[in-house]
Design a protein around this motif. Sequence first.
Motif, short mmCIF file in Angstrom:
data_model
loop_
_atom_site.label_atom_id
_atom_site.label_comp_id
_atom_site.label_asym_id
_atom_site.label_seq_id
_atom_site.Cartn_x
_atom_site.Cartn_y
_atom_site.Cartn_z
N PRO A 237 0.86 -1.12 0.02
CA PRO A 237 -0.02 -0.05 -0.10
C PRO A 237 0.82 1.18 0.01
O PRO A 237 0.37 2.22 -0.41
N ASP A 238 1.99 1.26 0.43
CA ASP A 238 3.17 2.39 0.38
C ASP A 238 3.71 2.53 -0.65
O ASP A 238 4.57 3.49 -0.87
N GLU A 239 3.55 1.88 -1.83
CA GLU A 239 4.30 1.75 -3.10
C GLU A 239 3.35 2.07 -4.09
O GLU A 239 2.40 1.38 -4.70
N GLU A 240 3.33 3.45 -4.62
CA GLU A 240 2.46 3.99 -5.60
C GLU A 240 2.28 3.01 -6.73
O GLU A 240 1.60 2.61 -7.44
N ASP A 241 3.68 3.04 -7.19
CA ASP A 241 3.97 2.38 -8.55
C ASP A 241 5.28 1.30 -8.52
O ASP A 241 6.37 2.02 -8.11
N ILE A 242 5.16 0.11 -8.31
CA ILE A 242 6.18 -0.77 -7.79
C ILE A 242 7.27 -0.53 -8.98
O ILE A 242 8.61 -0.85 -8.76
N MET A 243 6.81 -0.21 -10.14
CA MET A 243 8.00 -0.14 -11.44
C MET A 243 9.07 1.18 -10.94
O MET A 243 10.19 1.30 -11.38
N ASP A 244 8.67 1.86 -10.00
CA ASP A 244 9.41 2.90 -9.51
C ASP A 244 10.76 2.35 -9.06
O ASP A 244 11.84 3.20 -8.96
N VAL A 245 10.67 1.34 -8.43
CA VAL A 245 12.09 0.80 -7.85
C VAL A 245 12.93 0.66 -8.77
O VAL A 245 14.07 0.59 -8.72
N LYS A 246 12.82 0.00 -10.16
CA LYS A 246 13.56 -0.02 -11.26
C LYS A 246 14.20 1.20 -11.53
O LYS A 246 15.44 1.53 -11.79
N THR A 247 13.23 2.30 -11.49
CA THR A 247 13.72 3.61 -11.82
C THR A 247 14.91 4.11 -10.88
O THR A 247 15.84 4.69 -11.06
N LYS A 248 14.43 3.90 -9.54
CA LYS A 248 15.34 4.33 -8.30
C LYS A 248 16.80 3.79 -8.36
O LYS A 248 17.81 4.14 -7.98
N MET A 249 16.51 2.48 -9.09
CA MET A 249 18.00 1.44 -8.81
C MET A 249 18.59 1.85 -10.26
O MET A 249 19.83 1.61 -9.92
N ALA A 250 18.19 2.38 -11.29
CA ALA A 250 18.83 2.48 -12.27
C ALA A 250 20.18 3.31 -12.47
O ALA A 250 21.22 3.09 -13.09
N PRO A 251 20.22 4.53 -11.73
CA PRO A 251 21.43 5.36 -11.45
C PRO A 251 22.55 4.59 -10.85
O PRO A 251 23.67 5.04 -11.09
N CYS A 252 22.10 3.39 -10.16
CA CYS A 252 23.30 2.69 -9.51
C CYS A 252 23.73 1.80 -10.65
O CYS A 252 24.84 1.09 -10.24
#
Length: 84
Positions: free
Chosen positions: A56-71
């Motif tokens: 419920p606290d993750e509006e769009d789970i695909m955002d995780v991919k976006t957040k990890m991409a710069p790494c």
Amino acid sequence: ALNKHRFFSTSLSVDQLKGETVGVCVSGGLDSRTVSSRLQEAGAKVIGFCADLDQPDEEDIMDVKTKMAPCGVDTFIVDLKDDI
């Protein structure tokens, strides 16, 4: 080199993972990005995994991919909603 598909019950230093592929459970937060970056700095290839549990606290789970991409971490979202 480490034995392929070997699980460890003892501690390892980050440097022992040089040249290895390491799967990391990630959320895209500070801890996930820091650990992943440190492993890569030590020469490990990092693959990220995130469980989609319809959090419920993750509006769009695909955002995780976006957040990890710069790494530089390829992240796979594993749909586990039907498994819980």
